[in-house]
Design an enzyme around this catalytic site. Sequence first.
Site, PDB file in Angstrom:
ATOM      1  N   ARG A  86      -5.327  -9.367  13.331  1.00 47.62           N
ATOM      2  CA  ARG A  86      -4.578  -8.182  13.739  1.00 47.62           C
ATOM      3  C   ARG A  86      -5.291  -7.473  14.875  1.00 47.62           C
ATOM      4  NH1 ARG A  86      -4.520  -4.320   9.101  1.00 47.62           N
ATOM      5  NH2 ARG A  86      -2.691  -5.419   8.375  1.00 47.62           N
ATOM      6  N   TYR A  87      -6.591  -7.287  14.742  1.00 46.39           N
ATOM      7  CA  TYR A  87      -7.371  -6.627  15.785  1.00 46.39           C
ATOM      8  C   TYR A  87      -8.063  -7.709  16.611  1.00 46.39           C
ATOM      9  CZ  TYR A  87      -7.020  -2.749  12.433  1.00 46.39           C
ATOM     10  OH  TYR A  87      -6.574  -1.793  11.570  1.00 46.39           O
ATOM     11  N   ARG A  90     -11.757  -9.147  15.480  1.00 48.43           N
ATOM     12  CA  ARG A  90     -12.102  -9.578  14.132  1.00 48.43           C
ATOM     13  C   ARG A  90     -10.931 -10.245  13.432  1.00 48.43           C
ATOM     14  NH1 ARG A  90     -11.461  -4.274  15.049  1.00 48.43           N
ATOM     15  NH2 ARG A  90     -10.938  -2.780  13.425  1.00 48.43           N
ATOM     16  N   CYS A  99      -9.797 -14.727  -7.974  1.00 53.35           N
ATOM     17  CA  CYS A  99     -10.720 -13.603  -8.123  1.00 53.35           C
ATOM     18  C   CYS A  99     -11.376 -13.703  -9.491  1.00 53.35           C
ATOM     19  CB  CYS A  99      -9.983 -12.273  -8.043  1.00 53.35           C
ATOM     20  SG  CYS A  99      -9.065 -12.032  -6.514  1.00 53.35           S
ATOM     21  N   CYS A 103      -7.045  -7.020 -10.431  1.00 55.08           N
ATOM     22  CA  CYS A 103      -6.914  -5.575 -10.491  1.00 55.08           C
ATOM     23  C   CYS A 103      -5.427  -5.247 -10.495  1.00 55.08           C
ATOM     24  CB  CYS A 103      -7.593  -4.953  -9.280  1.00 55.08           C
ATOM     25  SG  CYS A 103      -9.261  -5.614  -9.046  1.00 55.08           S
ATOM     26  N   CYS A 106      -3.806  -4.230  -7.086  1.00 50.11           N
ATOM     27  CA  CYS A 106      -4.188  -4.990  -5.889  1.00 50.11           C
ATOM     28  C   CYS A 106      -3.066  -5.063  -4.867  1.00 50.11           C
ATOM     29  CB  CYS A 106      -4.581  -6.410  -6.281  1.00 50.11           C
ATOM     30  SG  CYS A 106      -4.974  -7.439  -4.848  1.00 50.11           S
ATOM     31  N   ARG A 108      -2.820  -7.250  -2.605  1.00 50.53           N
ATOM     32  CA  ARG A 108      -2.478  -8.661  -2.377  1.00 50.53           C
ATOM     33  C   ARG A 108      -2.048  -9.318  -3.684  1.00 50.53           C
ATOM     34  NH1 ARG A 108      -6.988  -9.279   1.275  1.00 50.53           N
ATOM     35  NH2 ARG A 108      -6.182  -8.875   3.372  1.00 50.53           N
ATOM     36  N   ASP A 266      -2.062   1.262  -1.493  1.00 47.73           N
ATOM     37  CA  ASP A 266      -0.982   0.636  -0.722  1.00 47.73           C
ATOM     38  C   ASP A 266       0.306   0.513  -1.532  1.00 47.73           C
ATOM     39  OD1 ASP A 266      -2.353   0.128   1.763  1.00 47.73           O
ATOM     40  OD2 ASP A 266      -3.557  -1.330   0.648  1.00 47.73           O
ATOM     41  N   ASP A 303      -3.496   2.071   5.287  1.00 49.58           N
ATOM     42  CA  ASP A 303      -3.133   0.843   5.989  1.00 49.58           C
ATOM     43  C   ASP A 303      -1.625   0.872   6.161  1.00 49.58           C
ATOM     44  OD1 ASP A 303      -3.421  -1.768   7.072  1.00 49.58           O
ATOM     45  OD2 ASP A 303      -5.133  -2.079   5.727  1.00 49.58           O
ATOM     46  N   LYS A 310      -5.059   0.194  10.242  1.00 51.89           N
ATOM     47  CA  LYS A 310      -5.557   1.315   9.449  1.00 51.89           C
ATOM     48  C   LYS A 310      -5.633   2.587  10.275  1.00 51.89           C
ATOM     49  CE  LYS A 310      -8.423  -1.616   6.512  1.00 51.89           C
ATOM     50  NZ  LYS A 310      -8.055  -2.869   7.228  1.00 51.89           N
TER      51      LYS A 310
HETATM   52  C1  LIG Z   1      -8.695  -3.948   7.170  1.00 51.81           C
HETATM   53  C2  LIG Z   1      -8.556  -5.055   8.088  1.00 51.81           C
HETATM   54  C3  LIG Z   1      -9.599  -5.417   8.953  1.00 51.81           C
HETATM   55  C4  LIG Z   1     -10.927  -4.711   8.971  1.00 51.81           C
HETATM   56  O1  LIG Z   1     -10.816  -3.439   9.481  1.00 51.81           O
HETATM   57  P1  LIG Z   1     -12.133  -2.579   9.709  1.00 51.81           P
HETATM   58  O2  LIG Z   1     -11.608  -1.251  10.113  1.00 51.81           O
HETATM   59  O3  LIG Z   1     -12.930  -3.275  10.780  1.00 51.81           O
HETATM   60  O4  LIG Z   1     -12.889  -2.567   8.415  1.00 51.81           O
HETATM   61  C5  LIG Z   1      -9.407  -6.454   9.834  1.00 51.81           C
HETATM   62  N1  LIG Z   1      -8.252  -7.146   9.854  1.00 51.81           N
HETATM   63  C6  LIG Z   1      -7.230  -6.822   9.048  1.00 51.81           C
HETATM   64  C7  LIG Z   1      -5.994  -7.635   9.119  1.00 51.81           C
HETATM   65  C8  LIG Z   1      -7.355  -5.775   8.119  1.00 51.81           C
HETATM   66  O5  LIG Z   1      -6.347  -5.493   7.299  1.00 51.81           O
HETATM   67  S1  SF4 Z   2      -8.422  -6.030  -5.500  1.00 55.39           S
HETATM   68 FE1  SF4 Z   2      -7.145  -7.899  -5.469  1.00 55.39          FE
HETATM   69  S2  SF4 Z   2      -8.280  -9.343  -4.201  1.00 55.39           S
HETATM   70 FE2  SF4 Z   2      -9.738  -7.767  -4.853  1.00 55.39          FE
HETATM   71  S3  SF4 Z   2     -10.659  -8.534  -6.753  1.00 55.39           S
HETATM   72 FE3  SF4 Z   2      -8.944  -7.231  -7.343  1.00 55.39          FE
HETATM   73  S4  SF4 Z   2      -7.250  -8.681  -7.562  1.00 55.39           S
HETATM   74 FE4  SF4 Z   2      -8.812  -9.744  -6.350  1.00 55.39          FE
END
Ligand SMILES: *Cc1c(COP(=O)(O)O)cnc(C)c1O
Ligand code: SF4
Length: 338
Positions: A86-87, A90, A99, A103, A106, A108, A266, A303, A310
């Site tokens: 996305r960025y 990184r 996992c 959680c 979560c 995801r 989220d 996010d 973010k």
């Molecule tokens: C959260 C996230 C990051 C990391 O963001 P930082 O602000 O650098 O911690 C990088 N890529 C994606 C897709 C994210 O959701």
């Molecule tokens: S927050 Fe989601 S990805 Fe992270 S440990 Fe919990 S279940 Fe796994």
Amino acid sequence: MAPRKPAITKVADLIREGLADPTEAEVLDQVAENFRIRITPEMQGQSEGLARQFVPSAEELTIRPEELTDPIGDAAHSPVPGLTHRYPDRVILHATQTCEVYCRFCFRREAVGSDGALGEDELDAAIDYIARTPAIWEVILTGGDPMVLSARRLSALLNRIAAIDHVAVVRFHTRVPVVSPERVNDALIAALRIRPAVYVVVHTNHPDELTPEARGAFGRLADAGVPLLSQTVLLRGVNADAETLERLFRLLVSHRVKPYYLHHCDLARGTGHFRTTIAEGEAIMSALRGRVSGVCLPTYVLDLPGGFGKVPLGARYVEGSGPFRITDYLGRTHLYSD
Ligand SMILES: *Cc1c(COP(=O)(O)O)cnc(C)c1O
Ligand code: SF4
């Protein structure tokens, strides 16, 4: 040493351990069909702060209209399977979808828990993408939880990343040091001794998670020279008050972990009972500002749905424009001109 208790993965085990009510068995089975259960022995305590995070609840069957299957838009920025870019500088590598714990909140939750690690071909394609994209300065390993991989597999993965000159930093996002601290052993620590700087961001939400064993795992990582950061999700019924977060952040800093992000919860499906309003989160952040050391304070972030990234939230301290009306940590206002 007593043998380690097994992880809880079934509703029947929850009931046997006194963590769920037998009259709820049927509805909890229905929840578990959608979102897997796994609770490591360290996280099986009766504390509210633990139980609300890991024990399924009938409330998860309530899906609100604003909730989404991909709440932060990971899919919108996935150049190859297992990568989110996305960025520019990184990339996120989802090396596995499993996992140590699942959680209940979560973001995801629709993706995690499905079968295991990226296939060899997919991993090759992901590494190849990183290698041919010189703008990638940092590789973020998340999941699932990257630390569920064996030290041998992690080491192989890290060595492939280390061979890419433009990658300067490898960042783990993991719950393992807290929920399965015995996995932070000599083999894992040896695997982290590589040329890109390795940072570990520990996901932790409540002071009751920071058992003596978890503190020991932080100590082993910090002693090995690994910088430690934390991320916390703001969760109603778990930590959504200044007093609980103050205890958590002070404990983290006193064990050499710098609080990095406090995430607004989220819009994942079936998590509405955990979500606070942004105004509640902002009020908590302003209660903490001035009361605890600045080192203890994370950035409160949202996010944005749709993959827009973010955004820092937090109390609004500055209003107007020349002169500015500025509110200090005690709520007094001052005029300031630049
Ligand atoms: C959260 C996230 C990051 C990391 O963001 P930082 O602000 O650098 O911690 C990088 N890529 C994606 C897709 C994210 O959701
Ligand atoms: S927050 Fe989601 S990805 Fe992270 S440990 Fe919990 S279940 Fe796994």
